[in-house]
Design a protein around this motif. Structure first.
Motif, mmCIF file in Angstrom:
data_model
loop_
_atom_site.group_PDB
_atom_site.id
_atom_site.type_symbol
_atom_site.label_atom_id
_atom_site.label_comp_id
_atom_site.label_asym_id
_atom_site.label_seq_id
_atom_site.Cartn_x
_atom_site.Cartn_y
_atom_site.Cartn_z
ATOM 1 N N PRO A 79 31.616 -20.383 -21.888
ATOM 2 C CA PRO A 79 31.795 -20.785 -23.300
ATOM 3 C C PRO A 79 30.635 -21.631 -23.824
ATOM 4 O O PRO A 79 30.213 -21.478 -24.977
ATOM 5 N N LEU A 80 30.139 -22.517 -22.953
ATOM 6 C CA LEU A 80 29.018 -23.352 -23.400
ATOM 7 C C LEU A 80 27.778 -22.509 -23.681
ATOM 8 O O LEU A 80 27.094 -22.707 -24.714
ATOM 9 N N ILE A 81 27.456 -21.601 -22.808
ATOM 10 C CA ILE A 81 26.280 -20.754 -22.989
ATOM 11 C C ILE A 81 26.438 -19.864 -24.214
ATOM 12 O O ILE A 81 25.499 -19.674 -25.003
ATOM 13 N N THR A 82 27.661 -19.328 -24.381
ATOM 14 C CA THR A 82 27.892 -18.448 -25.530
ATOM 15 C C THR A 82 27.727 -19.204 -26.839
ATOM 16 O O THR A 82 27.080 -18.728 -27.778
ATOM 17 N N ARG A 83 28.342 -20.387 -26.929
ATOM 18 C CA ARG A 83 28.182 -21.168 -28.147
ATOM 19 C C ARG A 83 26.731 -21.592 -28.361
ATOM 20 O O ARG A 83 26.242 -21.651 -29.491
ATOM 21 N N GLY A 84 26.032 -21.876 -27.250
ATOM 22 C CA GLY A 84 24.618 -22.256 -27.385
ATOM 23 C C GLY A 84 23.775 -21.121 -27.921
ATOM 24 O O GLY A 84 22.896 -21.319 -28.769
ATOM 25 N N GLU A 85 24.010 -19.887 -27.448
ATOM 26 C CA GLU A 85 23.253 -18.755 -27.967
ATOM 27 C C GLU A 85 23.555 -18.519 -29.438
ATOM 28 O O GLU A 85 22.684 -18.112 -30.207
ATOM 29 N N THR A 86 24.828 -18.798 -29.817
ATOM 30 C CA THR A 86 25.203 -18.607 -31.223
ATOM 31 C C THR A 86 24.564 -19.656 -32.118
ATOM 32 O O THR A 86 24.096 -19.357 -33.227
ATOM 33 N N ARG A 87 24.501 -20.891 -31.634
ATOM 34 C CA ARG A 87 24.000 -22.001 -32.448
ATOM 35 C C ARG A 87 22.511 -22.298 -32.244
ATOM 36 O O ARG A 87 21.967 -23.193 -32.882
ATOM 37 N N ASP A 126 17.144 -16.461 -26.335
ATOM 38 C CA ASP A 126 17.523 -16.537 -27.748
ATOM 39 C C ASP A 126 16.986 -17.800 -28.427
ATOM 40 O O ASP A 126 17.197 -17.975 -29.618
ATOM 41 N N ILE A 127 16.348 -18.684 -27.679
ATOM 42 C CA ILE A 127 15.778 -19.907 -28.278
ATOM 43 C C ILE A 127 14.264 -19.839 -28.131
ATOM 44 O O ILE A 127 13.733 -19.290 -27.158
ATOM 45 N N PRO A 128 13.533 -20.404 -29.101
ATOM 46 C CA PRO A 128 12.068 -20.330 -29.050
ATOM 47 C C PRO A 128 11.489 -21.392 -28.129
ATOM 48 O O PRO A 128 12.100 -22.434 -27.869
ATOM 49 N N SER A 129 10.280 -21.116 -27.645
ATOM 50 C CA SER A 129 9.535 -22.123 -26.885
ATOM 51 C C SER A 129 8.890 -23.122 -27.846
ATOM 52 O O SER A 129 8.542 -22.780 -28.981
ATOM 53 N N GLY A 130 8.743 -24.353 -27.365
ATOM 54 C CA GLY A 130 8.123 -25.386 -28.181
ATOM 55 C C GLY A 130 8.762 -26.731 -27.948
ATOM 56 O O GLY A 130 9.590 -26.907 -27.038
ATOM 57 N N PRO A 131 8.403 -27.723 -28.764
ATOM 58 C CA PRO A 131 8.997 -29.058 -28.620
ATOM 59 C C PRO A 131 10.506 -29.017 -28.807
ATOM 60 O O PRO A 131 11.036 -28.206 -29.577
ATOM 61 N N VAL A 166 25.339 -31.137 -16.906
ATOM 62 C CA VAL A 166 25.153 -30.105 -17.912
ATOM 63 C C VAL A 166 24.055 -30.582 -18.875
ATOM 64 O O VAL A 166 24.056 -31.721 -19.326
ATOM 65 N N TYR A 167 23.091 -29.696 -19.156
ATOM 66 C CA TYR A 167 21.945 -30.019 -20.008
ATOM 67 C C TYR A 167 21.980 -29.133 -21.246
ATOM 68 O O TYR A 167 22.155 -27.907 -21.149
ATOM 69 N N PHE A 168 21.801 -29.742 -22.408
ATOM 70 C CA PHE A 168 21.715 -29.019 -23.666
ATOM 71 C C PHE A 168 20.271 -29.119 -24.169
ATOM 72 O O PHE A 168 19.768 -30.229 -24.393
ATOM 73 N N LEU A 169 19.628 -27.983 -24.359
ATOM 74 C CA LEU A 169 18.228 -27.944 -24.798
ATOM 75 C C LEU A 169 18.177 -27.476 -26.252
ATOM 76 O O LEU A 169 18.449 -26.308 -26.553
ATOM 77 N N TYR A 170 17.805 -28.402 -27.143
ATOM 78 C CA TYR A 170 17.759 -28.115 -28.574
ATOM 79 C C TYR A 170 16.291 -27.987 -29.006
ATOM 80 O O TYR A 170 15.522 -28.953 -28.886
ATOM 81 N N PRO A 171 15.875 -26.846 -29.494
ATOM 82 C CA PRO A 171 14.494 -26.705 -29.988
ATOM 83 C C PRO A 171 14.313 -27.442 -31.316
ATOM 84 O O PRO A 171 15.250 -27.615 -32.096
ATOM 85 N N LEU A 172 13.092 -27.839 -31.567
ATOM 86 C CA LEU A 172 12.741 -28.544 -32.814
ATOM 87 C C LEU A 172 11.897 -27.664 -33.731
ATOM 88 O O LEU A 172 11.030 -28.157 -34.460
ATOM 89 N N ASP A 173 12.116 -26.345 -33.691
ATOM 90 C CA ASP A 173 11.298 -25.440 -34.487
ATOM 91 C C ASP A 173 11.509 -25.647 -35.984
ATOM 92 O O ASP A 173 10.572 -25.578 -36.776
ATOM 93 N N GLU A 174 12.759 -25.929 -36.385
ATOM 94 C CA GLU A 174 13.010 -26.144 -37.809
ATOM 95 C C GLU A 174 12.316 -27.426 -38.287
ATOM 96 O O GLU A 174 11.710 -27.454 -39.370
ATOM 97 N N GLN A 175 12.402 -28.489 -37.492
ATOM 98 C CA GLN A 175 11.741 -29.728 -37.866
ATOM 99 C C GLN A 175 10.215 -29.560 -37.875
ATOM 100 O O GLN A 175 9.523 -30.101 -38.739
ATOM 101 N N GLU A 176 9.731 -28.798 -36.888
ATOM 102 C CA GLU A 176 8.299 -28.547 -36.832
ATOM 103 C C GLU A 176 7.833 -27.750 -38.056
ATOM 104 O O GLU A 176 6.779 -28.034 -38.640
ATOM 105 N N GLU A 177 8.625 -26.777 -38.460
ATOM 106 C CA GLU A 177 8.294 -25.994 -39.640
ATOM 107 C C GLU A 177 8.343 -26.858 -40.900
ATOM 108 O O GLU A 177 7.466 -26.766 -41.773
ATOM 109 N N THR A 178 9.365 -27.721 -40.976
ATOM 110 C CA THR A 178 9.456 -28.628 -42.128
ATOM 111 C C THR A 178 8.266 -29.574 -42.176
ATOM 112 O O THR A 178 7.669 -29.805 -43.241
#
Length: 537
Positions: free
Chosen positions: A89-97, A159-164, A183-195
């Protein structure tokens, strides 16, 4: 230096407008850069703080939901089944979000996440994505929720991009075996980087537009100030060229208009004063010329009478005979003075011309030394000539050059120290490829500071009480200076009190040539040694 670079440097030195505009641009660039850097830093910090708060809240919610789900499963389930029910469930929700999930452990095994992975989002590079420092913080059972910045590494299948990114770590206890997993949650900062990129681009665009506007404003403002200054410079150049009727156009009542008015008043006053001086000079030249010419006739008559009296002085009583001799001496001096005044009037009127021919300064010097020998013997002064290693040849007017040398030599004999150093006067000759020179050195009273420039003034004397042994008129050095200027040469003086003086005549080798240096030094080589001898005495 290339011509283009030389022209650019010349333009930079001469253009106030260019320097002001460039200086304004440089200072504006520094200010805009500092402000932009501050704004970008504040924007970045704000974006990251908001993102950190968001991911911490989301991670805490995920961990809490997972713990609730595990508590409902109890301890009867299989260990691997509970891990799978936890991770999927965690992986599935992570791929969705749009974030990655890594389930590793147990934490008491002291292994890296990549070595003890139970399950993770496909495509992640765990070694590079999860910092060892965060793993160390979660290696102890009961460690609280922790986070840090990282660089998410993922391949194209993820499903997640490489980067900060931001990685959040938490601990979950599995009921099936009672052990704690990380359990580790890896959140990309691509939106913040783009902003942040959009903000940076906007700031750069605004900075460029602002700099262009500042440059344009600086150019317009300085142009309003520089244009009247340039007009004033052009008018001043015309005034200097003799066009005394030139004036500035006055428009308005501001400071520049008042400056133009003051400039015009100054120009009018200068024009009036120059015209008055020109008129006075013209009247003076005319007076000197007329008086000199008018005095010739009576002087000739007085000269004839004086010659008769001088020739008959043997038949007079001693007093009358002495008066006849004094009259003859003063008549000689009066004739010399009259000739000098006529020569000065020709110089003032610009009527003096040169009769140029090839001449040898050495021959002229020896001829002048021979002609002034009686005066030197009368004074008890010996004159020595130091010849150059090569002939001192030059193109000039022999009569005028000889007159200059005679004036310098008689002046040196007149001021030499009687009974002092032998020889009392030294004449030096020198030449090179571009110039020939004569220097006359005496060891007399010398010159006080500042007198070396005044010594060529008309009728100037360093010691008014000193008698003129040579019977000079006070115009000799002035005429010598004018003769030298006619040749395009230099006539300079050096002197120190009680250390003597030296006069140097420098002529170009060819008529019309320019001088850069003299073959002889102006300050004599024995000046310091003579001063040292005086100090020792």
């Amino acid at each position: 230096m290339r011509p283009s670079l030389r022209r650019a440097l010349t333009f930079w030195r001469r253009s106030i407008q260019a320097r002001v505009v460039v200086s304004t641009l440089v200072l504006s660039t520094v200010v805009i850069t500092a402000v932009g850097w501050y704004l970008l830093r504040q924007t970045r910090d704000g974006l990251l703080e908001n993102r950190v708060d968001s991911v911490l809240a989301e991670s805490a919610t995920e961990v809490r939901d997972a713990e609730v789900a595990l508590a409902g499963a109890g301890t009867e389930s299989d260990e691997s089944k509970q891990l799978r029910e936890l991770a999927e469930p965690l992986i599935t929700r992570g791929e969705t979000r749009g974030y990655g999930v890594v389930l590793a452990g147990p934490v008491d095994d002291r292994r890296r996440a990549a070595d003890g992975v139970a399950s993770f989002t496909p495509g992640l590079d765990l070694d590079r994505s999860i910092p060892a420092s965060l793993e160390a913080r979660l290696a102890t059972v009961g460690a609280p929720l922790a986070w840090t910045y990282t660089h998410v590494e993922a391949d194209d299948s993820a499903d997640i991009p490489s980067g900060p990114g931001i990685v959040v770590g938490a601990q979950i206890q599995l009921p099936a075996d009672g052990r704690t997993y990380a359990v580790y949650f890896l959140y990309p900062l691509d939106e913040q980087e783009e902003t942040l990129g959009l903000v940076t681009q906007g700031l750069l665009t605004a900075a460029v537009v602002l700099l262009l506007l500042v440059a344009g404003l600086a150019w317009l403002v300085t142009r309003q100030v520089v244009t009247p200054v340039r007009l004033a410079r052009r008018v001043a150049e015309r005034l200097a060229a003799g066009r005394l009727q030139e004036r500035l156009r006055v428009t308005g009542e501001d400071d520049l208009a008042r400056l133009a008015t003051s400039f015009n008043q100054m120009a009018s006053n200068l024009q009036r004063q120059i015209r008055q001086l020109e008129e006075l000079s013209r009247v003076q030249r005319r007076f000197v010329s007329d008086v000199s010419h008018e005095l010739r006739t009576p002087l000739t008559t007085v000269r004839m009478a004086g010659d008769v009296l001088h020739d008959a002085r043997g038949r007079f009583d001693p007093g009358t005979a002495r008066a006849a001799e004094l009259l003859q001496t003063e008549l000689d001096r009066f004739e010399t003075l009259l000739a000098d005044l006529l020569e000065i009037s020709r110089f003032d009127a610009g009527a003096a011309v040169l009769d140029v021919e090839e001449l040898d300064l050495g021959d002229i010097v020896r001829r002048v030394v021979e002609s002034t020998r009686p005066l030197a013997e009368q004074r008890g002064v010996r004159v020595a000539v130091v010849d150059a290693d090569r002939p001192c040849l030059a193109e000039g007017d022999p009569r005028r050059v000889e007159r200059v040398v005679r004036n310098l030599l008689t002046n040196a004999i007149d001021h030499a120290e009687v009974g002092g150093r032998d020889p009392g006067v030294v004449v030096l000759l020198g030449s090179d490829e571009n110039a020939a020179a004569v220097a006359v050195r005496d060891y007399g009273v010398g010159l006080e500071p500042g007198e070396s420039a005044m010594v060529f003034n008309r009728f100037w004397r360093s010691d008014p009480a000193r008698a003129r042994t040579s019977g000079g008129t006070g115009l000799g050095l002035s005429i010598a200076l004018e003769d030298t200027h006619l040749h395009g040469g230099w006539l300079q003086a050096w002197g120190r009190p009680r250390r003597g003086a030296q006069f140097r005549l420098t002529l170009p080798r060819h008529a019309g040539g320019s001088l850069r240096r003299s073959p002889l030094p102006l300050e004599p080589a024995d000046a310091e040694s003579r001063h040292a001898d005086e100090v020792l005495r």
